[in-house]
Design an enzyme around this catalytic site. Sequence first.
Site, PDB file in Angstrom:
ATOM      1  NE  ARG A   1      45.721  84.644  21.208  1.00 49.28           N
ATOM      2  CZ  ARG A   1      44.772  84.701  22.141  1.00 49.28           C
ATOM      3  NH1 ARG A   1      45.070  85.051  23.373  1.00 49.28           N
ATOM      4  NH2 ARG A   1      43.518  84.436  21.846  1.00 49.28           N
TER       5      ARG A   1
ATOM      6  NE  ARG B   1      42.161  66.680  23.324  1.00 48.12           N
ATOM      7  CZ  ARG B   1      42.703  66.674  24.532  1.00 48.12           C
ATOM      8  NH1 ARG B   1      43.787  65.962  24.775  1.00 48.12           N
ATOM      9  NH2 ARG B   1      42.161  67.365  25.505  1.00 48.12           N
TER      10      ARG B   1
ATOM     11  CG  HIS C   1      45.906  62.463  23.255  1.00 43.62           C
ATOM     12  ND1 HIS C   1      45.454  63.689  23.682  1.00 43.62           N
ATOM     13  CD2 HIS C   1      47.024  62.200  23.984  1.00 43.62           C
ATOM     14  CE1 HIS C   1      46.263  64.138  24.629  1.00 43.62           C
ATOM     15  NE2 HIS C   1      47.218  63.257  24.828  1.00 43.62           N
TER      16      HIS C   1
ATOM     17  CB  SER D   1      48.318  87.680   7.700  1.00 44.31           C
ATOM     18  OG  SER D   1      49.548  86.974   7.885  1.00 44.31           O
TER      19      SER D   1
ATOM     20  CB  SER E   1      41.326  87.382  20.210  1.00 43.42           C
ATOM     21  OG  SER E   1      42.410  87.914  20.926  1.00 43.42           O
TER      22      SER E   1
ATOM     23  CD  GLU F   1      45.253  84.654  17.846  1.00 43.03           C
ATOM     24  OE1 GLU F   1      46.125  85.320  17.276  1.00 43.03           O
ATOM     25  OE2 GLU F   1      44.757  84.983  18.957  1.00 43.03           O
TER      26      GLU F   1
ATOM     27  CG  ASP G   1      39.193  71.115  20.330  1.00 41.36           C
ATOM     28  OD1 ASP G   1      40.288  70.526  20.188  1.00 41.36           O
ATOM     29  OD2 ASP G   1      38.939  71.834  21.315  1.00 41.36           O
TER      30      ASP G   1
END
Length: 185
Positions: free
Chosen positions: A46, A57, A60, A88, A149, A152, A160
Amino acid sequence: MKTTQYASEIIQELSQSIRLISDNESEKLIDSITESNKIFVAGAGRSGFMGKSFVMRMMHMGIDAYVVGETVTANLEENDLLIIGSGSGETKTLVSIAEKAKNFRGTVAVVTTAPESTIGKLADIVVHLPGATKNHTENNYQTIQPMGSLFEQTMMLFYDALILKFMNKKGLDSQTMYGKHANLE
């Protein structure tokens, strides 16, 4: 608990995580992106997916950026930047990629929960993101979410935010970036 309650809990965790990211470390990474010839991003699982979205991005914005391991990836040279996303900092394939980049005199950056990891020690730039590792044993960060999770998700928001910072520095807007969006569909 309802699904929306879980979502609210996740947002609270992310809000706490984001506040703990060092602006100084972030600035070093954005400066390196600005100064480098080409940017390469690597990650496994992930974390790798988050890296791929970051590369998209950057493309872009007109940055010469690549995902390590893709068939259309250029060769890393001196004055290029490799960014590794690894909770990790010990994933063997990513350690090998970092070592190779150093041998080619590239700059290595890592986005990780483990600054003292093997990749953290190899890296020129370390951005520490709070969050639990996939086995939840390597730190004391608490989360209701499974495995890595939280790391990530935090990494995705961090990437972003780097895009927004770069856009601001270069005077780019969404319309300009949209002009570089795929149009063959």
